[in-house]
Design an enzyme around this catalytic site. Structure first.
Site, PDB file in Angstrom:
ATOM      1  N   SER A  41       0.932  -0.937   0.335  1.00 54.64           N
ATOM      2  CA  SER A  41       0.235   0.275  -0.244  1.00 54.64           C
ATOM      3  C   SER A  41       1.021   1.536  -0.012  1.00 54.64           C
ATOM      4  CB  SER A  41      -0.995  -0.411   1.246  1.00 54.64           C
ATOM      5  OG  SER A  41      -0.398   0.407   2.272  1.00 54.64           O
ATOM      6  N   VAL A  42       0.092   2.458  -0.172  1.00 47.61           N
ATOM      7  CA  VAL A  42       0.548   4.026  -0.523  1.00 47.61           C
ATOM      8  C   VAL A  42       1.841   4.129   1.244  1.00 47.61           C
ATOM      9  CG1 VAL A  42      -1.409   4.668  -0.095  1.00 47.61           C
ATOM     10  CG2 VAL A  42       0.537   6.272  -1.194  1.00 47.61           C
ATOM     11  N   LYS A  43       0.651   3.240   1.983  1.00 48.94           N
ATOM     12  CA  LYS A  43       1.346   3.446   3.593  1.00 48.94           C
ATOM     13  C   LYS A  43       2.681   2.991   3.907  1.00 48.94           C
ATOM     14  CE  LYS A  43      -2.890   6.073   4.841  1.00 48.94           C
ATOM     15  NZ  LYS A  43      -2.444   6.865   5.983  1.00 48.94           N
ATOM     16  N   ASP A  44       3.126   2.003   3.000  1.00 57.31           N
ATOM     17  CA  ASP A  44       4.602   1.996   3.072  1.00 57.31           C
ATOM     18  C   ASP A  44       5.558   3.672   3.363  1.00 57.31           C
ATOM     19  OD1 ASP A  44       3.663  -0.652   3.573  1.00 57.31           O
ATOM     20  OD2 ASP A  44       5.406  -1.225   1.235  1.00 57.31           O
ATOM     21  N   GLY A  47       5.148   5.000   6.111  1.00 54.72           N
ATOM     22  CA  GLY A  47       5.614   3.761   7.683  1.00 54.72           C
ATOM     23  C   GLY A  47       7.030   4.452   7.592  1.00 54.72           C
TER      24      GLY A  47
END
Ligand SMILES: Cc1ncc(COP(=O)(O)O)c(C=O)c1O
Length: 328
Positions: A41-44, A47
């Site tokens: 996901s984009v959230k890597d 993070g």
């Protein structure tokens, strides 16, 4: 050429042209596939960035503990960085989060605390309050708080925005994203508008969230807030990383439209994307239908698809679940 570790494979996700879904549209519609990140996901992007920022500020020390409230994807992004750096992770999530995302977090070795979904953010049982409490009670713990953490917007300003600009060779005219923390849309918009102030940035909200009405009327209407079925999109309050002033318009689409669009996307374009991807794409195509003057041969529309359908096999791609929730 090899990468020194998995974190160095984050970003530089592909942009792909839609063909069948957009066959009657006299413009170019592109999707940016964030599912190509290693955690899916984009959230890597955020993070990794938030962990590095917490280290750089001295808040996160060797052997420390990372606490975060997540709808699953940010947790995956954080824990993959934490594994390489030797931090323990404790995440809070609501009961809305899919089984796939929960299992993924535990596969990476995170501890997961599930909280009720239909409570106010200030309620002591909410996943935000629970994360704050755990961070306060755990020695060496840092609460990253993606909703207010500036490294979130910065990560998109430094990576997502420049990628969209370079991959379209500066031809992008419209950018669509859905927002929760606001990091993706705000950071990308900030960079893109610095390159070309004419680029239109349009948010796509879900019903049950506060952002659509806040953008148009400047208020939050408590009666409009409820827990919908779309994971990761929308917010019940205005998150600190949501910079509304960078947006040109805000539209919204229903849970049903979102799920249907996700199912069409895999059947018609072979792109297996998540619920919020269905939401942003259905909102974008409906917005274009209502703004025909924006559809020109030189319009290059970029729609960011945050994650993969793999994370919702038991939901959006399961007919029984879809029927149970009156979505088909
Ligand atoms: C699946 C999914 N879509 C969209 C978003 C929204 O992105 P942002 O928090 O950058 O606004 C998130 C964030 O959690 C997400 O997990």
């Amino acid at each position: 050429m090899w990468h020194p570790n998995i974190l160095k494979t984050i970003g530089n996700t592909p942009i792909v042209k839609l063909n069948r879904l957009t066959k009657d549209m006299a413009c170019t519609v592109l999707v940016k596939l964030e599912s190509f990140n290693p955690g899916g996901s984009v959230k890597d992007r955020i993070g990794y960035a938030m962990v590095e920022a917490a280290e750089a500020s001295g808040q996160l020390k060797p052997g420390g503990v990372i606490v975060e409230a997540t709808s699953g994807n940010t947790g995956t992004g954080i824990v993959q960085a934490a594994r390489l750096k030797g931090y323990r992770c404790i995440f809070t999530a609501t009961e809305k989060v899919s089984k796939e995302k929960r299992d993924l977090l535990t596969a990476y070795g995170a501890d997961l605390v599930i909280c009720p979904k239909d409570v106010d953010p200030e309620d002591p049982q909410s996943y935000y309050s629970t994360a704050e409490r755990i961070a306060a009670e755990t020695p060496g713990a840092v609460y990253l708080n993606q909703y207010y953490n500036e490294a979130n917007v910065q990560a998109h300003y430094q990576t997502t925005g420049p990628e969209i600009w370079e991959q379209t060779e500066g031809q992008v005219t419209h950018f669509f994203a859905t927002a929760s923390t606001g990091g993706t849309i705000s950071g990308s918009a900030m960079y893109l508008k610095e390159q070309n102030a004419e680029i239109q940035v349009i948010g796509v909200d879900c019903y049950g969230s506060s952002y659509f009405t806040y953008f148009h009327e400047g208020i939050i209407v408590p009666d409009e807030i409820y827990a919908n079925q779309i994971e990761g999109a929308g917010k019940e309050y205005l998150a600190g990383n949501m910079h509304m002033d960078l947006l040109n318009d805000y539209t919204r689409a229903s849970d049903q439209d979102a799920m249907k669009m996700a199912r069409r996307l895999v059947k018609e374009e072979g792109i297996f994307a998540g619920q919020s991807s269905g939401l942003v794409l259905s909102g974008a195509l409906q917005w274009l239908e209502h703004h025909p003057q924006e559809i020109r041969p030189d319009s290059v529309i970029v729609v960011l698809l945050p994650d993969s359908g793999m994370k919702y096999i038991s939901k959006t791609y399961n007919d029984d679940w879809m029927r149970e929730h009156n979505l088909i």
